[in-house]
Scaffold this motif. Structure first.
Motif, PDB file in Angstrom:
ATOM      1  N   TRP A   1       0.846  -1.227  -0.020  1.00  0.00           N
ATOM      2  CA  TRP A   1       0.006   0.059   0.043  1.00  0.00           C
ATOM      3  C   TRP A   1       0.828   1.357  -0.200  1.00  0.00           C
ATOM      4  CZ3 TRP A   1      -4.898  -0.760  -0.928  1.00  0.00           C
ATOM      5  CH2 TRP A   1      -5.546  -1.956  -0.587  1.00  0.00           C
ATOM      6  N   PRO A   2       0.231   2.291  -0.719  1.00  0.00           N
ATOM      7  CA  PRO A   2       1.189   3.551  -0.685  1.00  0.00           C
ATOM      8  C   PRO A   2       1.023   4.397   0.849  1.00  0.00           C
ATOM      9  CG  PRO A   2      -0.873   3.753  -1.958  1.00  0.00           C
ATOM     10  CD  PRO A   2      -0.746   2.506  -1.739  1.00  0.00           C
ATOM     11  N   LEU A   3       2.158   4.926   1.259  1.00  0.00           N
ATOM     12  CA  LEU A   3       2.128   5.524   2.543  1.00  0.00           C
ATOM     13  C   LEU A   3       0.962   6.248   2.849  1.00  0.00           C
ATOM     14  CD1 LEU A   3       5.760   5.627   3.452  1.00  0.00           C
ATOM     15  CD2 LEU A   3       4.261   3.755   3.999  1.00  0.00           C
ATOM     16  N   ARG A   4       0.800   7.335   1.810  1.00  0.00           N
ATOM     17  CA  ARG A   4      -0.225   8.160   1.875  1.00  0.00           C
ATOM     18  C   ARG A   4      -1.671   8.047   1.443  1.00  0.00           C
ATOM     19  NH1 ARG A   4       1.314  12.606   5.010  1.00  0.00           N
ATOM     20  NH2 ARG A   4       3.570  12.858   4.518  1.00  0.00           N
ATOM     21  N   GLY A   5      -1.754   6.443   1.303  1.00  0.00           N
ATOM     22  CA  GLY A   5      -3.233   6.028   0.976  1.00  0.00           C
ATOM     23  C   GLY A   5      -4.107   5.806   2.164  1.00  0.00           C
ATOM     24  N   LYS A   6      -5.315   5.643   1.933  1.00  0.00           N
ATOM     25  CA  LYS A   6      -6.359   5.702   3.305  1.00  0.00           C
ATOM     26  C   LYS A   6      -6.021   4.223   3.843  1.00  0.00           C
ATOM     27  CE  LYS A   6      -9.817   8.639   1.412  1.00  0.00           C
ATOM     28  NZ  LYS A   6     -11.326   8.646   1.171  1.00  0.00           N
ATOM     29  N   ARG A   7      -5.635   3.204   2.842  1.00  0.00           N
ATOM     30  CA  ARG A   7      -5.426   1.798   3.585  1.00  0.00           C
ATOM     31  C   ARG A   7      -4.261   1.840   4.496  1.00  0.00           C
ATOM     32  NH1 ARG A   7      -5.580  -1.939   5.880  1.00  0.00           N
ATOM     33  NH2 ARG A   7      -5.979  -4.148   5.437  1.00  0.00           N
ATOM     34  N   PHE A   8      -3.191   2.119   4.267  1.00  0.00           N
ATOM     35  CA  PHE A   8      -2.114   2.302   5.029  1.00  0.00           C
ATOM     36  C   PHE A   8      -2.298   2.809   6.334  1.00  0.00           C
ATOM     37  CE2 PHE A   8       1.959   4.121   6.888  1.00  0.00           C
ATOM     38  CZ  PHE A   8       2.633   2.916   7.134  1.00  0.00           C
ATOM     39  N   GLN A   9      -3.022   4.232   6.012  1.00  0.00           N
ATOM     40  CA  GLN A   9      -3.203   5.081   7.305  1.00  0.00           C
ATOM     41  C   GLN A   9      -4.060   4.363   8.165  1.00  0.00           C
ATOM     42  OE1 GLN A   9      -3.863   9.125   6.382  1.00  0.00           O
ATOM     43  NE2 GLN A   9      -2.779   9.091   4.653  1.00  0.00           N
ATOM     44  N   ALA A  10      -5.125   3.626   7.718  1.00  0.00           N
ATOM     45  CA  ALA A  10      -6.198   2.820   8.497  1.00  0.00           C
ATOM     46  C   ALA A  10      -5.548   1.571   9.312  1.00  0.00           C
ATOM     47  CB  ALA A  10      -7.320   2.387   7.510  1.00  0.00           C
ATOM     48  N   TRP A  11      -4.309   1.155   8.667  1.00  0.00           N
ATOM     49  CA  TRP A  11      -3.679  -0.053   9.226  1.00  0.00           C
ATOM     50  C   TRP A  11      -2.841   0.496  10.379  1.00  0.00           C
ATOM     51  CZ3 TRP A  11       1.807  -0.384   9.877  1.00  0.00           C
ATOM     52  CH2 TRP A  11       2.168  -1.580  10.522  1.00  0.00           C
ATOM     53  N   LEU A  12      -2.420   1.819  10.320  1.00  0.00           N
ATOM     54  CA  LEU A  12      -1.318   2.392  11.246  1.00  0.00           C
ATOM     55  C   LEU A  12      -2.474   2.765  12.432  1.00  0.00           C
ATOM     56  CD1 LEU A  12       1.478   3.272  11.320  1.00  0.00           C
ATOM     57  CD2 LEU A  12       1.003   5.533  10.666  1.00  0.00           C
ATOM     58  N   ARG A  13      -3.502   3.343  12.062  1.00  0.00           N
ATOM     59  CA  ARG A  13      -4.456   3.577  13.449  1.00  0.00           C
ATOM     60  C   ARG A  13      -4.864   2.409  13.995  1.00  0.00           C
ATOM     61  NH1 ARG A  13      -6.854   7.191   9.151  1.00  0.00           N
ATOM     62  NH2 ARG A  13      -6.688   9.219   9.601  1.00  0.00           N
ATOM     63  N   GLN A  14      -5.246   1.308  13.303  1.00  0.00           N
ATOM     64  CA  GLN A  14      -5.587  -0.043  13.946  1.00  0.00           C
ATOM     65  C   GLN A  14      -4.400  -0.387  15.007  1.00  0.00           C
ATOM     66  OE1 GLN A  14      -5.939  -3.150  11.268  1.00  0.00           O
ATOM     67  NE2 GLN A  14      -6.868  -4.546  12.832  1.00  0.00           N
ATOM     68  N   GLN A  15      -3.194  -0.610  14.342  1.00  0.00           N
ATOM     69  CA  GLN A  15      -2.023  -0.898  15.417  1.00  0.00           C
ATOM     70  C   GLN A  15      -1.689   0.094  16.430  1.00  0.00           C
ATOM     71  OE1 GLN A  15      -0.442  -3.761  14.227  1.00  0.00           O
ATOM     72  NE2 GLN A  15      -1.773  -3.850  12.799  1.00  0.00           N
ATOM     73  N   TYR A  16      -1.924   1.334  16.467  1.00  0.00           N
ATOM     74  CA  TYR A  16      -2.001   1.959  17.339  1.00  0.00           C
ATOM     75  C   TYR A  16      -2.980   1.822  18.396  1.00  0.00           C
ATOM     76  CZ  TYR A  16      -1.068   6.485  20.169  1.00  0.00           C
ATOM     77  OH  TYR A  16      -0.910   7.169  21.196  1.00  0.00           O
ATOM     78  N   TYR A  17      -4.370   1.690  17.943  1.00  0.00           N
ATOM     79  CA  TYR A  17      -5.326   1.290  18.797  1.00  0.00           C
ATOM     80  C   TYR A  17      -5.449   0.106  19.696  1.00  0.00           C
ATOM     81  CZ  TYR A  17     -10.265   0.477  20.243  1.00  0.00           C
ATOM     82  OH  TYR A  17     -11.410   0.098  20.939  1.00  0.00           O
ATOM     83  N   GLU A  18      -4.769  -0.970  18.967  1.00  0.00           N
ATOM     84  CA  GLU A  18      -4.878  -2.241  19.653  1.00  0.00           C
ATOM     85  C   GLU A  18      -3.603  -2.216  20.404  1.00  0.00           C
ATOM     86  OE1 GLU A  18      -4.045  -4.895  16.363  1.00  0.00           O
ATOM     87  OE2 GLU A  18      -6.210  -5.152  15.626  1.00  0.00           O
ATOM     88  N   ARG A  19      -2.665  -1.406  20.508  1.00  0.00           N
ATOM     89  CA  ARG A  19      -1.849  -1.189  21.735  1.00  0.00           C
ATOM     90  C   ARG A  19      -2.094  -0.323  22.798  1.00  0.00           C
ATOM     91  NH1 ARG A  19       4.186  -1.969  18.863  1.00  0.00           N
ATOM     92  NH2 ARG A  19       3.766  -3.412  17.384  1.00  0.00           N
ATOM     93  N   THR A  20      -2.950   0.756  22.613  1.00  0.00           N
ATOM     94  CA  THR A  20      -3.087   1.734  23.183  1.00  0.00           C
ATOM     95  C   THR A  20      -4.530   2.111  23.776  1.00  0.00           C
ATOM     96  OG1 THR A  20      -3.333   3.454  21.523  1.00  0.00           O
ATOM     97  CG2 THR A  20      -0.995   2.847  22.308  1.00  0.00           C
ATOM     98  N   TRP A  21      -5.367   1.384  23.054  1.00  0.00           N
ATOM     99  CA  TRP A  21      -6.914   1.757  23.003  1.00  0.00           C
ATOM    100  C   TRP A  21      -7.175   3.133  22.987  1.00  0.00           C
ATOM    101  CZ3 TRP A  21     -10.152  -2.155  23.202  1.00  0.00           C
ATOM    102  CH2 TRP A  21      -9.737  -3.475  23.485  1.00  0.00           C
ATOM    103  N   ASP A  22      -6.488   3.792  22.147  1.00  0.00           N
ATOM    104  CA  ASP A  22      -6.643   5.306  21.997  1.00  0.00           C
ATOM    105  C   ASP A  22      -6.256   5.517  20.475  1.00  0.00           C
ATOM    106  OD1 ASP A  22      -7.109   7.784  22.108  1.00  0.00           O
ATOM    107  OD2 ASP A  22      -5.354   8.424  23.320  1.00  0.00           O
ATOM    108  N   ALA A  23      -6.704   6.540  19.809  1.00  0.00           N
ATOM    109  CA  ALA A  23      -6.496   7.033  18.445  1.00  0.00           C
ATOM    110  C   ALA A  23      -5.445   8.233  18.422  1.00  0.00           C
ATOM    111  CB  ALA A  23      -7.747   7.496  17.783  1.00  0.00           C
ATOM    112  N   PRO A  24      -4.534   7.787  17.363  1.00  0.00           N
ATOM    113  CA  PRO A  24      -3.489   9.041  17.409  1.00  0.00           C
ATOM    114  C   PRO A  24      -4.018  10.195  16.777  1.00  0.00           C
ATOM    115  CG  PRO A  24      -3.447   7.524  15.540  1.00  0.00           C
ATOM    116  CD  PRO A  24      -4.433   6.996  16.448  1.00  0.00           C
ATOM    117  N   SER A  25      -3.711  11.304  17.052  1.00  0.00           N
ATOM    118  CA  SER A  25      -4.012  12.543  16.935  1.00  0.00           C
ATOM    119  C   SER A  25      -3.951  12.827  15.190  1.00  0.00           C
ATOM    120  CB  SER A  25      -3.480  13.782  17.734  1.00  0.00           C
ATOM    121  OG  SER A  25      -2.148  13.965  17.450  1.00  0.00           O
TER     122      SER A  25
END
Length: 494
Positions: A36-60
């Motif tokens: 996936w391209p880094l600036r694409g929605k799919r990669f950013q969704a994966w990044l948010r998911q990884q952050y949420y699964e570890r912190t139970w929070d969403a990145p700003s």
């Protein structure tokens, strides 16, 4: 919360960049690799998911954007450069066809056959609207495609199969497939069916682009481009389609900038359809396969949903047969030699290498030659300058004069140039086509003052053509349907 916190959850991404500097990430998801391209929605969704699964929070948004900037820099400066393709790629003599399924599998086609590959060495990207291909089935027959196509002749079927095989070769060149026919001859259905065989999409056909930017966007996000219900092509689009067919680069300016360019240097298979003959310029006609569809009787029509239901059942076998022919083509290509190379020489060589998998050797060469001659006839008939030259040379071996002399001969014709210079330009554009019909045009200068002259010469081929042209037109356009194309069984959808 900082960008470092977001970066800490992205360590599983394998970063790299494309030749234009765009950053990509390889991700392992459910046991398979996705790109996936880094600036694409799919990669950013994966990044948010990884952050949420570890912190139970969403990145700003600020932290996410800062992390993406760092990841993009890592991809561009630390990551390797890789080629990223859409639907079709080729590497080391092997063709890869992206199935676009949820497991990111592709078909690997080599000289010894084809197989389903789950971890290919090439990278594909997915665009919005791409649909998956079915899993191909070994041992299918390309004849199973014929009942779905409202084609006039066996030659047309051979050319359609050759076009599909050409679309399976990465990089082109690809002849433009131009489909004409009266209302209700299933032009749109044919366009959709052919695209569904090699590059299915949510929107299989579209309207003409308004400018090069729109065409660039379409070509960047799909392998096959199909334009529907056309009434003509503006000159700029005809010229751009020539470049798109042969793989020449074109550029467009990046939005909101005055200097930055976006370059596109790839070829794409193109389908055009319309009621009238769409292609009227010689340079595009020389790169085209022209089909004319016949009318479908009311008793032979059937609902489109029934047609597609049957096609979906046959599609895995049709695709498997095409893959068999492509593997055969890779095996035979080093041994193929043609007596004369046409304009789209690489396509002709590739299609000829594949043809013996489904037809006797020489079938394609005859069909392609007849189709190109019919295209030339259409262009000459539509061009008053070329038509007059052919009339002049019908009973002459040679004509010599100036552009002004020729201008006066056709002065009363509709669409006739207004000046000697414009006439000379039209003659130069028609030179290659008239040469194919056995008429040679030579521009020169004579005398001490260097007066511009035009010399038109008829070859033996032209005199022979004048005798048989009527017969050949009937033969080319009225070919019997043949055993693989029984017209009564062609119940097509509107």
């Amino acid at each position: 919360m900082s960008s470092t916190d977001v970066l800490n959850v992205a360590t599983a991404a394998r970063l790299f960049h494309a030749s234009d500097g765009t950053g990509f990430a390889d991700l392992m998801i459910d046991g398979h690799r996705e790109t996936w391209p880094l600036r694409g929605k799919r990669f950013q969704a994966w990044l948010r998911q990884q952050y949420y699964e570890r912190t139970w929070d969403a990145p700003s948004p600020a932290a996410l954007n800062a992390a993406l900037n760092v990841l993009e820099a890592q991809a561009q400066f630390d990551g390797p450069q890789r080629k990223v393709s859409i639907r079709l790629a080729e590497q080391d003599g092997v063709i890869y066809l992206d199935l676009a399924d949820e497991f990111w599998r592709c078909v690997e086609i080599g000289a010894n056959g084809w197989r389903i590959a789950e971890d290919p060495p090439v990278r594909f990207r997915r665009s919005a609207g791409m649909q998956p291909l079915p899993l191909p089935v070994q041992g299918g027959s390309i004849e199973s495609l014929a009942p779905f196509l409202n084609l006039a002749s066996e030659n047309d079927f051979v050319l359609v199969v050759a076009w599909l095989l050409g679309a399976l070769r990465a990089g082109g060149p690809y002849p433009v497939l131009a489909i004409a026919g009266e209302q209700g001859s299933a032009k749109t259905v044919l366009s959709k069916l052919l695209r569904a065989v090699v590059d299915p999409s949510v929107a299989p056909v579209r309207a003409l682009p308004r400018d090069e930017r729109e065409l660039f966007i379409a070509a960047s996000n799909g392998h096959v481009l199909a334009f529907d219900n056309l009434s003509g092509l503006p000159p700029w689009l005809s010229d751009t389609l020539c470049r798109l067919a042969s793989g020449s680069a074109f550029s467009t300016r990046r939005l909101f900038t005055d200097q930055d360019e976006i370059l596109f240097a790839a070829a794409r298979p193109v389908i055009l359809n319309g009621i009238e003959d769409i292609i009227t310029r010689p340079d595009l006609a020389d790169r085209a396969i022209l089909l004319t569809l016949g009318a479908i009787a009311e008793r032979q029509r059937r609902p489109e949903h029934a047609l597609w239901r049957e096609f979906e059942l046959a599609r895995p076998h049709i695709l498997g047969a095409l893959l068999d022919a492509a593997a055969h083509g890779l095996r035979m290509l080093p041994h193929v030699r043609l007596k004369r190379l046409p304009r789209m020489a690489d396509f002709a060589l590739w299609a000829t290498a594949c043809e013996s998998a489904f037809r006797p050797a020489g079938t394609l060469e005859a069909a392609y030659s007849n189709n190109r001659r019919a295209a030339i006839e259409n262009i000459v008939d539509a061009d008053p300058v070329a038509a007059l030259v052919r009339e002049i040379m019908a009973d002459k071996a040679q004509w010599r004069g100036s552009a002004s002399d020729l201008l006066q001969i056709g002065a009363n014709r509709s669409g006739w140039p207004k000046s000697p210079r414009a006439l000379a330009g039209r003659l130069r554009r028609a030179q290659s086509f008239l040469r194919t019909l056995g008429i040679e045009i030579v521009f020169g200068r004579e005398g001490r003052l260097g007066m511009r002259t035009i010399r038109i010469m008829a070859t033996d081929e032209n005199r022979f053509h004048n005798i048989v042209s009527t017969v050949s037109r009937v033969s080319d356009n009225g070919d019997a349907a043949g055993p693989n194309h029984p017209r009564p069984g062609l119940e097509q959808a509107l």
